[in-house]
Design a protein around this motif. Sequence first.
Motif, mmCIF file in Angstrom:
data_model
loop_
_atom_site.group_PDB
_atom_site.id
_atom_site.type_symbol
_atom_site.label_atom_id
_atom_site.label_comp_id
_atom_site.label_asym_id
_atom_site.label_seq_id
_atom_site.Cartn_x
_atom_site.Cartn_y
_atom_site.Cartn_z
ATOM 1 N N GLN A 1 10.780 -1.788 -11.831
ATOM 2 C CA GLN A 1 9.446 -1.309 -12.150
ATOM 3 C C GLN A 1 8.531 -2.480 -12.475
ATOM 4 O OE1 GLN A 1 8.350 1.954 -11.941
ATOM 5 N NE2 GLN A 1 10.358 2.186 -10.970
ATOM 6 N N VAL A 2 7.250 -2.202 -12.422
ATOM 7 C CA VAL A 2 6.235 -3.211 -12.695
ATOM 8 C C VAL A 2 5.731 -3.024 -14.128
ATOM 9 C CG1 VAL A 2 3.995 -4.099 -12.016
ATOM 10 C CG2 VAL A 2 5.558 -3.214 -10.272
ATOM 11 N N GLN A 3 5.747 -4.099 -14.881
ATOM 12 C CA GLN A 3 5.184 -4.077 -16.234
ATOM 13 C C GLN A 3 3.971 -4.999 -16.271
ATOM 14 O OE1 GLN A 3 8.839 -5.050 -16.311
ATOM 15 N NE2 GLN A 3 9.152 -2.860 -16.048
ATOM 16 N N ALA A 24 1.964 -9.823 -14.899
ATOM 17 C CA ALA A 24 2.900 -8.843 -14.369
ATOM 18 C C ALA A 24 4.320 -9.370 -14.434
ATOM 19 C CB ALA A 24 2.539 -8.507 -12.929
ATOM 20 N N SER A 25 5.241 -8.460 -14.659
ATOM 21 C CA SER A 25 6.656 -8.812 -14.636
ATOM 22 C C SER A 25 7.438 -7.647 -14.069
ATOM 23 C CB SER A 25 7.149 -9.156 -16.039
ATOM 24 O OG SER A 25 7.025 -8.046 -16.898
ATOM 25 N N GLY A 26 8.728 -7.886 -13.870
ATOM 26 C CA GLY A 26 9.556 -6.846 -13.291
ATOM 27 C C GLY A 26 9.648 -6.994 -11.788
ATOM 28 N N SER A 27 10.145 -5.966 -11.166
ATOM 29 C CA SER A 27 10.337 -5.991 -9.717
ATOM 30 C C SER A 27 9.020 -5.682 -9.023
ATOM 31 C CB SER A 27 11.392 -4.948 -9.319
ATOM 32 O OG SER A 27 11.492 -4.869 -7.912
ATOM 33 N N ILE A 28 8.554 -6.644 -8.229
ATOM 34 C CA ILE A 28 7.308 -6.463 -7.486
ATOM 35 C C ILE A 28 7.551 -6.856 -6.045
ATOM 36 C CG2 ILE A 28 4.905 -7.134 -7.243
ATOM 37 C CD1 ILE A 28 4.893 -7.833 -10.213
ATOM 38 N N THR A 100 3.959 -1.771 -5.188
ATOM 39 C CA THR A 100 5.241 -1.156 -4.923
ATOM 40 C C THR A 100 6.342 -2.098 -5.397
ATOM 41 O OG1 THR A 100 6.671 -0.252 -3.199
ATOM 42 C CG2 THR A 100 5.241 -2.061 -2.565
ATOM 43 N N PRO A 101 7.322 -1.571 -6.130
ATOM 44 C CA PRO A 101 8.342 -2.448 -6.696
ATOM 45 C C PRO A 101 9.425 -2.867 -5.710
ATOM 46 C CG PRO A 101 8.718 -0.207 -7.382
ATOM 47 C CD PRO A 101 7.421 -0.211 -6.622
ATOM 48 N N ALA A 102 9.552 -2.143 -4.606
ATOM 49 C CA ALA A 102 10.601 -2.475 -3.652
ATOM 50 C C ALA A 102 10.206 -1.955 -2.286
ATOM 51 C CB ALA A 102 11.931 -1.864 -4.096
#
Length: 121
Positions: A1-3, A24-28, A100-102
Amino acid sequence: QVQLVESGGGLVQAGGSLRLSCAASGSIFSINSMDWYRQAPGKQRELVAAITSGSSTNYADSVKGRFTISRDNAQNTLYLQMNSLKPEDTAVYYCAYMATPAWGTPLRYYWGQGTQVTVSS
């Protein structure tokens, strides 16, 4: 997810400046548009400025000529330079990414938690 995490808000006198950042952090996987919204007490959330992946920008009439939106694609970071601030700019400012995270997942909006901007007269 995107934080998303905003920073840079605070108290400033009318005519002053602030620079907001959104990290931004997380899966992007990809980011389409990056936007700044704000919500003043008792009012609906409104779009302040937006910037596309191609760096096209759009501003609310109330901030044109005073605010500048920019993005660092390498860092997935969004900025909002706010000059000539007015008391009516007082609000909680939120960043939002259409991302979109993936691969294969749908684009959707991700929101930060907001940062308070208060402009005194």
